[in-house]
Design a protein around this motif. Structure first.
Motif, PDB file in Angstrom:
ATOM      1  N   SER A 612      30.331  45.689  47.708  1.00  0.00           N
ATOM      2  CA  SER A 612      31.788  45.675  47.616  1.00  0.00           C
ATOM      3  C   SER A 612      32.376  46.969  48.165  1.00  0.00           C
ATOM      4  N   LEU A 639      33.336  38.301  50.387  1.00  0.00           N
ATOM      5  CA  LEU A 639      33.550  37.312  49.326  1.00  0.00           C
ATOM      6  C   LEU A 639      32.492  36.222  49.336  1.00  0.00           C
ATOM      7  N   SER A 642      29.673  37.970  47.601  1.00  0.00           N
ATOM      8  CA  SER A 642      29.959  38.334  46.204  1.00  0.00           C
ATOM      9  C   SER A 642      31.253  37.657  45.758  1.00  0.00           C
ATOM     10  N   PRO A 643      31.225  36.357  45.538  1.00  0.00           N
ATOM     11  CA  PRO A 643      32.467  35.622  45.254  1.00  0.00           C
ATOM     12  C   PRO A 643      33.141  36.010  43.951  1.00  0.00           C
ATOM     13  N   ASN A 644      32.409  36.597  43.012  1.00  0.00           N
ATOM     14  CA  ASN A 644      32.994  36.934  41.719  1.00  0.00           C
ATOM     15  C   ASN A 644      33.319  38.422  41.574  1.00  0.00           C
ATOM     16  N   ASP A 645      33.185  39.176  42.660  1.00  0.00           N
ATOM     17  CA  ASP A 645      33.464  40.604  42.580  1.00  0.00           C
ATOM     18  C   ASP A 645      34.972  40.824  42.381  1.00  0.00           C
ATOM     19  N   VAL A 646      35.337  41.452  41.272  1.00  0.00           N
ATOM     20  CA  VAL A 646      36.751  41.600  40.911  1.00  0.00           C
ATOM     21  C   VAL A 646      37.488  42.459  41.927  1.00  0.00           C
ATOM     22  N   ARG A 649      38.158  40.413  45.003  1.00  0.00           N
ATOM     23  CA  ARG A 649      39.175  39.385  44.751  1.00  0.00           C
ATOM     24  C   ARG A 649      40.566  40.004  44.657  1.00  0.00           C
ATOM     25  N   ALA A 671      44.291  33.829  38.911  1.00  0.00           N
ATOM     26  CA  ALA A 671      42.864  33.767  38.563  1.00  0.00           C
ATOM     27  C   ALA A 671      42.380  35.110  38.029  1.00  0.00           C
ATOM     28  N   ALA A 675      41.231  36.008  33.939  1.00  0.00           N
ATOM     29  CA  ALA A 675      39.942  36.603  33.573  1.00  0.00           C
ATOM     30  C   ALA A 675      40.104  37.948  32.877  1.00  0.00           C
TER      31      ALA A 675
END
Length: 804
Positions: A612, A639, A642-646, A649, A671, A675
């Protein structure tokens, strides 16, 4: 024939008769209370006194007696309220003022202490207690003003009072407080010992003695004092917890376990045995805890609470599906006698952690339907209400929980969360302060309050509460780390280095080194920072961190050539070192060598697309160069990996906003906010987009619910968001307060200036509105801002020259 009396006289006669009867009945209840009190029936005496007040609310003797009883029982709020009524009904009653001043002094409410002391001493000038309180107030004023001569004079008078009357605990407390505050611990300790000798149950004095011993005495003396307190106050959970924590922090888990087992043996319920299981789980791991639970279940096969704990530990150990099945089976067979509500709340917590929030809420709803005051269920419900931007409802639920468990610090911290979400920062601080007090300065509560204070630039206050907590747990790593951050904030290098040394002695070299580096960087000591980092690298410490520190020091000093040279030296021996390549790309970018930086970032992206840090640095460079399509490609690569990297995102959400895809940006922020609704940046950006891009009544109300926490913020962007939403809701006075501050700080932001102009127009301040709107529209040129049309429309309606 007798003459008839006029009706008005008959009514008056009956009225007087009734009045006399009420007074007589009140006096009867009062005398009954005295008899009951003499017989030792205090509770029944209080009932009789309440009957007095029903008939005669200002019965002087009853008010005084009721207040005295309640004060002796420890019901301080109730006592204070009745002494206050006594003082209001009978302003000549000096005794009630004395009692009020003493209670306020014990609560450290100096304003009320002074108010009641002043009124009392005017009535009873020779009263020793009021004279002492007068000196206490004088000391407070002198100490606050740093008037050392006045402080010395007052202390001399208080010391003389103690010599004349050794039982004068108020004078003793002030003198002890002075010695402790000025670090004269050797002078404070004898006075504390004398106070304890006079009253062995003086808990505050024992606590002060403990704190002094922790700072200055051998460990054996500290342990002896803790054991003395445990002997005197065996049922005080704070004393129990402090002793157990002290054993743990001094590498004596066996003694801590033995203490917990002793407490469990004395306990009539399962709480003591649960504490043993939790201790074993924390110190020896889940296997030891599960073995203990198996033994408890074997001894009590029907003890559902232990089976629930076993399921909970299995869940935490990674056996989620099996644990949830155990919970479900347990609840299917449970009845009211099996603590089913407590188990159901634990099950709900596990369901939420397993990603089943709806199922968790159903379990909590079931508990509350059966028991609306269940503390555990109310705490979960309140947290969900707060996260759902319904803080007022959360506070109502937590007040109900607090009625059931007034000593529970977790409830107070949840209340603080709700108050923060509602933008009530002072109330949040009060709750966090109480949580620290209720937990006897436990690390979790102390750290939370310290961070709150630091965020509001009250680092000195944060230092004070952390030091108080460290007196009880001097080797707590989290507390020491937070204290280090306080000294960084204060720029107190000397004390910061002391914390770093303490961390190092405890084996926390990484934390110690990081703190030392940050202290050096804060001093802008480039040579010292580089030397320290080189020493770490020579000792075999983390080479990447050392190199990054050297580069950061040189860049802070503006010496880009030395930064590049340090990296090139590493790359000469390890050319594939991706961390060094990343640093070199950053230096190229800073020096304006864009193509060289892009080439290195592209190489890194191909080999480490899941980083990231690399993706965001590369994206920022491309965006700054206006290469939007290339930036979008880099972000998409990151992304995908690492699709869930805050962080990625969030970068995506901002990118969508900046490129004009506002609906996409809102979805992205929704989204992120779902979270982590505590994140202020997510909240601000989402609320701003909802109020600016959507703008319909429902969106504005949703934006307001999200943005309430921004009230009182000093951050200009947050002030702009909250002020604009207030304007849209028609609260122009609130709006102008925030938008004026934002516009002053963001004088070059045309959108903020337009918004303030619109508020001025709504308030009828036409001249100011015209000036701002015309300037903002001219400065914006051809650029169309969200409020451009509104600004043009309003401007057309304003009178020329600002004439109203």
């Amino acid at each position: 024939m007798p003459r008839l009396l006029p009706a008005i006289f008959i009514a008056a006669a009956f009225s007087l008769s009734a009045c006399d009867s009420a007074e007589e009945r009140a006096e009867g209840h009062y005398q009954s209370a005295l008899d009951l009190l003499e017989s030792g029936e205090e509770a029944r005496a209080l009932v009789e006194l309440r009957n007095v007040f029903d008939l005669d609310e200002d019965h002087r003797e009853a008010l005084a007696l009721y207040a005295e009883i309640q004060r002796n029982r420890g019901e301080i709020s109730e006592a204070y309220a009745h002494y206050l009524r006594l003082a209001e009904f009978y302003p000549e009653d000096g005794a009630s003022r004395r009692e009020l001043a003493e209670i306020a002094f014990s609560a450290r409410d100096w304003q009320e202490t002074e108010r009641h002391m002043t009124a009392g001493i005017a009535l009873l000038p020779a009263d020793p207690s009021l004279q002492t309180l007068q000196l206490a107030v004088q000391y407070r004023h002198a100490a606050t003003a740093a008037d050392q001569a006045a402080v010395a004079e007052v202390l001399a008078q208080l010391t003389a009072m103690i010599a004349d009357d050794p039982t004068n605990q108020t004078a003793r407390q002030v003198v002890i407080g002075h010695y402790v505050a000025t670090d004269q611990l050797d002078s404070a300790l004898p006075l504390i010992e004398d106070a304890i000798a006079l009253d062995e149950t003086a808990f505050t004095m024992h606590l002060l003695k403990l704190q002094i011993l922790v700072d200055s005495a051998p460990q054996a003396a500290v342990e002896e004092q803790l054991l003395t307190m445990f002997r005197l106050f065996p049922d005080d959970p704070n004393v129990q917890g402090t002793l157990i924590n002290w054993y743990e922090s001094h590498n004596n888990p066996a003694a801590a376990e033995a203490m917990l087992r002793e407490l469990a043996a004395r306990s009539d319920d399962a709480s003591g045995r649960i504490a043993v299981v939790n201790f074993l789980n924390r110190t020896q791991g889940p296997d030891a805890a599960l073995a203990e639970l198996d033994a408890l279940i074997a001894a009590q096969p029907d003890a559902a609470i232990f089976k629930a704990m076993k399921a909970s530990i299995r869940f935490e150990s990674g056996e989620a599906d099996a644990a949830l099945a155990d919970f479900a089976a347990l609840l299917a067979d449970a009845d009211d006698s099996d603590n089913s509500d407590d188990i159901r709340v634990t099950y709900a917590t596990a369901l939420e952690a397993a990603g089943q929030p709806d199922a968790a809420r159903r379990e909590v709803d079931q508990v509350l339907a059966a028991d609306s005051g269940h503390v555990g269920a109310l705490k979960l419900q309140a947290r969900w209400l707060t996260e759902g931007d319904r803080p007022d409802d959360a506070i109502l639920a937590l007040r109900k929980a607090l009625d059931q468990a007034p000593q529970d610090p977790e409830i107070l911290m949840l209340m603080a969360d709700a108050h923060l979400r509602a933008g009530s920062y002072e109330l949040a601080g009060e709750r966090l302060s109480l949580a620290v007090e209720m937990s006897n300065r436990a690390p979790r509560e102390t750290l939370r309050y310290a961070r709150y204070l630091q965020e509001r630039d009250r680092a000195l206050a944060a230092e004070s509460i952390i030091i108080d907590a460290l007196r009880l747990q001097p080797e707590n790593i989290a507390l020491l780390r937070q204290l280090g951050s306080v000294y960084l904030q204060l720029g107190d290098t000397l004390r910061g280095r002391d914390v770093a040394n303490r961390l190092s002695r405890l084996g926390e070299d990484t934390l110690a080194n990081s703190l030392s580096v940050n202290l050096l960087l804060r001093e802008r000591d480039t040579a010292g920072t580089v030397r320290f980092a080189e020493e770490l690298m020579a000792r075999g410490a983390d080479g990447t961190a050392g190199l990054a520190t050297i580069v950061r020091a040189h860049i802070t000093a503006g010496d880009f050539a030395s930064a590049a040279a340090a990296i090139d030296e590493v790359l000469a021996s390890t050319p594939d070192n991706s961390d060094a390549i990343y640093l070199r790309a950053g230096v190229h970018a800073i020096e304006g060598e864009v193509e060289e930086a892009i080439a290195l970032y592209e190489t890194l992206l191909q080999s480490r697309p899941d980083s990231s840090q690399i993706v965001r640095a590369y994206f920022r460079l491309l965006s700054a160069e206006g290469r939007v399509e290339d930036a979008s490609r880099v972000l998409a690569v990151g992304l995908a990996a690492s699709p869930n990297d805050v962080d990625l995102r969030f970068t995506q959400a901002r990118h969508l906003e900046q490129t004009g895809d506002l609906d996409g940006a809102i979805s992205a922020y929704e989204a992120l906010y779902a979270a982590n609704s505590e994140n202020l940046l997510f909240a601000n950006n989402l609320a701003n987009l909802l109020s600016t891009h959507k703008g319909d009544p429902a969106a504005i109300e949703r934006a307001y619910a999200i943005a309430r926490r921004l009230r009182g913020s000093t951050i200009p962007a947050f002030q702009d968001t909250y002020g604009w939403i207030a304007y849209q809701r028609g609260d122009y006075e609130e709006a102008v307060t925030y938008l004026e501050q934002a516009a002053q700080a963001l004088s070059g932001d045309n959108l903020v200036q337009m918004r303030l102009g619109l508020v001025y127009a709504a308030l009828g301040r036409s001249a100011e509105a015209r000036t701002l709107l015309e300037t903002a529209l001219t400065s914006a040129g051809d650029r169309v801002l969200p409020q451009t049309a509104a600004a043009q429309d309003i401007l057309a309606t304003l009178p020329e020259g600002g004439v109203e």
